[in-house]
Design an enzyme around this catalytic site. Structure first.
Site, PDB file in Angstrom:
ATOM      1  N   ALA A  43      -1.234 -31.130  61.657  1.00 29.46           N
ATOM      2  CA  ALA A  43      -2.546 -30.690  61.705  1.00 29.46           C
ATOM      3  C   ALA A  43      -3.530 -31.244  60.745  1.00 29.46           C
ATOM      4  O   ALA A  43      -4.883 -31.428  60.861  1.00 29.46           O
ATOM      5  CB  ALA A  43      -2.580 -29.082  61.068  1.00 29.46           C
ATOM      6  N   LYS A  44      -3.081 -32.037  59.706  1.00 27.68           N
ATOM      7  CA  LYS A  44      -3.762 -32.822  58.717  1.00 27.68           C
ATOM      8  C   LYS A  44      -4.514 -33.938  59.396  1.00 27.68           C
ATOM      9  O   LYS A  44      -5.311 -34.505  58.665  1.00 27.68           O
ATOM     10  CB  LYS A  44      -3.027 -33.212  57.647  1.00 27.68           C
ATOM     11  CG  LYS A  44      -2.210 -32.126  56.785  1.00 27.68           C
ATOM     12  CD  LYS A  44      -3.077 -31.080  56.157  1.00 27.68           C
ATOM     13  CE  LYS A  44      -2.338 -30.168  55.128  1.00 27.68           C
ATOM     14  NZ  LYS A  44      -3.238 -29.233  54.519  1.00 27.68           N
ATOM     15  N   ASP A  45      -4.153 -34.384  60.483  1.00 28.50           N
ATOM     16  CA  ASP A  45      -5.002 -35.451  61.096  1.00 28.50           C
ATOM     17  C   ASP A  45      -6.340 -34.885  61.450  1.00 28.50           C
ATOM     18  O   ASP A  45      -7.371 -35.695  61.332  1.00 28.50           O
ATOM     19  CB  ASP A  45      -4.293 -35.724  62.587  1.00 28.50           C
ATOM     20  CG  ASP A  45      -3.193 -36.549  62.593  1.00 28.50           C
ATOM     21  OD1 ASP A  45      -2.679 -36.944  61.308  1.00 28.50           O
ATOM     22  OD2 ASP A  45      -2.384 -37.063  63.469  1.00 28.50           O
ATOM     23  N   ALA A  48      -7.974 -34.790  57.787  1.00 24.03           N
ATOM     24  CA  ALA A  48      -8.252 -36.349  57.457  1.00 24.03           C
ATOM     25  C   ALA A  48      -9.595 -37.217  58.130  1.00 24.03           C
ATOM     26  O   ALA A  48     -10.501 -37.641  57.601  1.00 24.03           O
ATOM     27  CB  ALA A  48      -6.813 -37.122  57.275  1.00 24.03           C
ATOM     28  N   THR A  75      -1.052 -34.756  54.745  1.00 19.01           N
ATOM     29  CA  THR A  75      -2.410 -35.096  54.599  1.00 19.01           C
ATOM     30  C   THR A  75      -2.447 -36.695  54.341  1.00 19.01           C
ATOM     31  O   THR A  75      -3.030 -37.266  54.680  1.00 19.01           O
ATOM     32  CB  THR A  75      -3.279 -34.234  53.464  1.00 19.01           C
ATOM     33  OG1 THR A  75      -3.276 -32.968  53.852  1.00 19.01           O
ATOM     34  CG2 THR A  75      -4.634 -35.060  53.481  1.00 19.01           C
TER      35      THR A  75
END
Length: 361
Positions: A43-45, A48, A75
């Site tokens: 999910a950090k895509d 970022a 992340t």
């Protein structure tokens, strides 16, 4: 479909029905929002991409810049991936709790890694937060994204994850369950869903050893709550600005053992190889199952892919070393060591008022 770069493939992750693991034990319909389908497998895509693009738009990132972040790993991977495409340098500070697989992945994308002690207090010069601040202050043309305090983190999920969940459930979602870390995926999605329907129940998932649930309950930052835990990407020893506590209806704490066993069950019953914190998120759904009805639609966010945990929860030896599995591969009974640890936890939390019946995790 064709894309200009891997960055353009971020988002649009599927909802997967969890009928095999939940169907006969939970009345509600439960779906997993599987963020491992992002190109960076987490999910950090989303965060970022949005943080970097907003910083570019505001002129805070210049050509040839060095992007710096303090991260538990995911992340960092997303930032390193995007930096590689855009031609930026990348320095990541991690705690030494991060597994070797994560470190290797980050280096593969060209990131420079700075490991810091996992038990260092946030204000300590040795903490991964302080090291990121120090590097940003000494390296010309650099930016520290500050995911915990940068509200573009939660903004990413307000503009993407929330609308996806709403649309993919035809507006029928009744519960959103998400691990609490920086607060981005929890709070940004919650804000969008609450705007569409104030009755959607938002459930935050916290770790034992983290300060978040206690702060939500009392508004007090209680250092007595803090001790080490093993689940990566879950819980905090600080209060991130992205944590919108007013949007959270319930907080559930999940322990390392329960999360590890649940994520392994997910793999074997649903064919989903997911990260350690995904086990914590689903365990929270099981913890609240008596509250759920056949008319409820529960969406639980699964943050990342299990390939980054092959040396931990998917490693038999590691599981046995932690006392989670027996030598035959069966879930282990609570060991004396585990019971002693839980006694210390409850003594720290409640003083002399130890509950006779411990709700062991």
């Amino acid at each position: 479909m064709r894309y200009d770069s891997v960055i353009d493939t971020i988002g649009g992750t599927p909802l997967v029905a969890l009928d095999r693991i939940c169907g006969d034990r939970i009345s509600a319909k439960v779906y997993g929002k599987v963020e491992a389908f992002n190109p960076g497998q987490s999910a950090k895509d989303r965060a970022a991409k949005y943080m970097i693009e907003q910083a570019e738009r505001k002129g805070r990132i210049q050509p040839g810049a060095t992007i710096i972040e303090a991260t538990s790993g995911n992340t960092g991977y997303s930032i390193a991936m995007i930096a590689a495409v855009k031609g930026y340098k990348c320095i990541l500070t991690l705690t030494d709790k991060a597994g070797p697989e994560k470190v290797a992945l980050l280096k593969a994308l060209g990131a420079k890694i700075v490991l810091c002690p996992k038990d260092a207090a946030p204000e300590s010069p040795e903490s991964y937060y302080s090291r990121a601040e120090e590097l940003a202050g000494t390296i010309p043309n650099s930016i520290y994204l500050r995911q915990n305090w940068n509200l573009d983190n939660s903004g990413a999920h307000y503009h993407s994850t929330g609308p996806e969940i709403w649309n993919d459930t035809d507006g029928k979602v009744t519960h959103y369950v998400c691990c609490a870390g920086t607060g981005g995926s929890l709070s940004g999605t919650a804000r969008y869903l609450k705007e569409k329907n104030p009755d959607v129940t938002i459930v935050g998932v916290d770790a034992y050893g983290s300060v978040l649930k206690k702060y939500w309950q009392t508004g007090v930052f209680d250092t007595d709550e803090i001790f080490s835990w093993k689940v990566e990407g879950l819980g905090k020893t600080i209060i991130p600005d992205n944590m919108a506590f007013d949007l959270i209806d319930e907080f559930i704490k999940v322990g390392d053992r329960a999360a590890a066993l649940r994520v392994r069950e997910l793999a074997r019953r649903e064919g989903l190889l997911l990260g350690y914190s995904s086990g914590a998120a689903l365990e929270a759904v099981f913890a609240m199952r008596k509250q759920l009805t056949k008319d409820d639609v529960v969406v639980v966010l699964f943050p990342d892919h299990g390939s980054r945990y092959l040396g931990k929860v998917y490693n038999e030896e590691w599981m046995q070393e932690q006392g989670y599995l027996t030598s035959t591969g069966e879930p282990a009974s609570y060991s004396v060591k585990h019971l002693q640890r839980m006694y210390r936890v409850y003594k720290r939390m409640y003083g002399r008022k130890i509950k006779q019946k411990l709700n062991l995790v």
